[in-house]
Design a protein around this motif. Structure first.
Motif, PDB file in Angstrom:
ATOM      1  N   ILE A  94       0.843  -1.205   0.000  1.00  0.00           N
ATOM      2  CA  ILE A  94       0.000   0.000   0.000  1.00  0.00           C
ATOM      3  C   ILE A  94       0.873   1.248   0.000  1.00  0.00           C
ATOM      4  CG2 ILE A  94      -1.602   1.385   1.400  1.00  0.00           C
ATOM      5  CD1 ILE A  94      -2.932  -1.317   2.200  1.00  0.00           C
ATOM      6  N   VAL A  95       1.889   1.254   0.828  1.00  0.00           N
ATOM      7  CA  VAL A  95       2.799   2.397   0.897  1.00  0.00           C
ATOM      8  C   VAL A  95       3.490   2.608  -0.454  1.00  0.00           C
ATOM      9  CG1 VAL A  95       4.942   3.244   1.972  1.00  0.00           C
ATOM     10  CG2 VAL A  95       3.134   2.238   3.389  1.00  0.00           C
ATOM     11  N   THR A  96       3.960   1.540  -1.071  1.00  0.00           N
ATOM     12  CA  THR A  96       4.619   1.632  -2.378  1.00  0.00           C
ATOM     13  C   THR A  96       3.650   2.130  -3.446  1.00  0.00           C
ATOM     14  OG1 THR A  96       6.164  -0.136  -1.803  1.00  0.00           O
ATOM     15  CG2 THR A  96       5.858   0.332  -4.156  1.00  0.00           C
ATOM     16  N   LEU A  97       2.440   1.579  -3.459  1.00  0.00           N
ATOM     17  CA  LEU A  97       1.457   2.006  -4.455  1.00  0.00           C
ATOM     18  C   LEU A  97       1.131   3.487  -4.322  1.00  0.00           C
ATOM     19  CD1 LEU A  97      -0.934  -1.073  -4.342  1.00  0.00           C
ATOM     20  CD2 LEU A  97       0.490  -0.369  -6.289  1.00  0.00           C
ATOM     21  N   HIS A  98       1.084   3.967  -3.090  1.00  0.00           N
ATOM     22  CA  HIS A  98       0.728   5.369  -2.879  1.00  0.00           C
ATOM     23  C   HIS A  98       1.908   6.312  -3.126  1.00  0.00           C
ATOM     24  CE1 HIS A  98      -1.472   8.776  -1.365  1.00  0.00           C
ATOM     25  NE2 HIS A  98      -0.476   9.047  -0.541  1.00  0.00           N
ATOM     26  N   ARG A 101       4.194   4.669  -6.801  1.00  0.00           N
ATOM     27  CA  ARG A 101       3.401   4.635  -8.036  1.00  0.00           C
ATOM     28  C   ARG A 101       2.396   5.777  -8.112  1.00  0.00           C
ATOM     29  NH1 ARG A 101       1.141  -0.908  -9.535  1.00  0.00           N
ATOM     30  NH2 ARG A 101       0.388   0.367 -11.259  1.00  0.00           N
ATOM     31  N   LYS A 102       2.275   6.532  -7.008  1.00  0.00           N
ATOM     32  CA  LYS A 102       1.434   7.734  -6.955  1.00  0.00           C
ATOM     33  C   LYS A 102      -0.054   7.447  -7.173  1.00  0.00           C
ATOM     34  CE  LYS A 102       5.086  10.302  -6.455  1.00  0.00           C
ATOM     35  NZ  LYS A 102       5.514  10.631  -5.129  1.00  0.00           N
ATOM     36  N   VAL A 105      -6.032   6.704  -2.939  1.00  0.00           N
ATOM     37  CA  VAL A 105      -6.659   5.678  -2.100  1.00  0.00           C
ATOM     38  C   VAL A 105      -7.685   4.862  -2.888  1.00  0.00           C
ATOM     39  CG1 VAL A 105      -8.103   5.334  -0.063  1.00  0.00           C
ATOM     40  CG2 VAL A 105      -6.205   6.947   0.020  1.00  0.00           C
ATOM     41  N   GLU A 106      -8.506   5.530  -3.665  1.00  0.00           N
ATOM     42  CA  GLU A 106      -9.533   4.825  -4.441  1.00  0.00           C
ATOM     43  C   GLU A 106      -8.907   3.909  -5.485  1.00  0.00           C
ATOM     44  OE1 GLU A 106     -13.728   5.594  -6.775  1.00  0.00           O
ATOM     45  OE2 GLU A 106     -12.614   7.311  -6.016  1.00  0.00           O
ATOM     46  N   GLU A 107      -7.852   4.347  -6.129  1.00  0.00           N
ATOM     47  CA  GLU A 107      -7.174   3.507  -7.129  1.00  0.00           C
ATOM     48  C   GLU A 107      -6.563   2.266  -6.485  1.00  0.00           C
ATOM     49  OE1 GLU A 107      -5.666   6.763 -10.440  1.00  0.00           O
ATOM     50  OE2 GLU A 107      -4.604   6.658  -8.510  1.00  0.00           O
TER      51      GLU A 107
END
Length: 143
Positions: A94-98, A101-102, A105-107
């Motif tokens: 989750i941390v990496t995706l946010h 990868r920018k 939350v919804e994505e």
């Protein structure tokens, strides 16, 4: 000999203060105490076998698995470790995706729920909402 439950402090249920005290904001919700099974006290030797903050020991476990955990059964210890590794991996992802990868939350929620989240399937809206709350918790703990 019975002692006051060190997880719920004898209340029989875990509240937000207990969750915070035990550092389980990302793994538990308030509810019945799985450590004492809602009784408010535990055998004294349980504390030596299982940490009160053990994330795997929740009310979602069957009574049989709960007892294996409290008895310190090797196969239950292996499942506890697997659960910890999985939980840590989800949080890291989750941390990496946010942050890398920018994704918002919804994505991230849609990514975890898969393509079925794009349809108005009964129950998915609620799952997405709950997942987004969790994702927000993870992200806010990183700041």
């Amino acid at each position: 000999m019975l002692i006051q439950c060190p997880r719920c402090l004898g209340k029989g249920h875990v509240d937000t203060e207990d969750i915070k005290r035990l550092g389980r904001e990302l793994t538990w919700r308030p509810g019945s105490c799985a450590y004492c099974n809602g009784a408010g006290d535990v055998p004294a030797d349980v504390v030596n076998k299982v940490s009160p903050g053990e994330a795997y020991l929740t009310v979602d476990l069957s009574q049989e698995e709960r007892q294996r955990v409290l008895d310190g059964a090797p196969e239950a210890k292996a499942r506890m470790e697997e659960f910890k590794q999985h939980t840590d991996r989800v949080i890291k992802d989750i941390v990496t995706l946010h942050y890398v990868r920018k994704l918002d939350v919804e994505e991230i929620a849609e990514l975890y729920l898969g393509s079925s989240s794009r349809f108005n399937v009964e129950g998915h809206a609620q799952k997405k909402k709950e997942l987004m709350v969790y994702i927000n918790k993870v992200i806010s703990r990183q700041n």
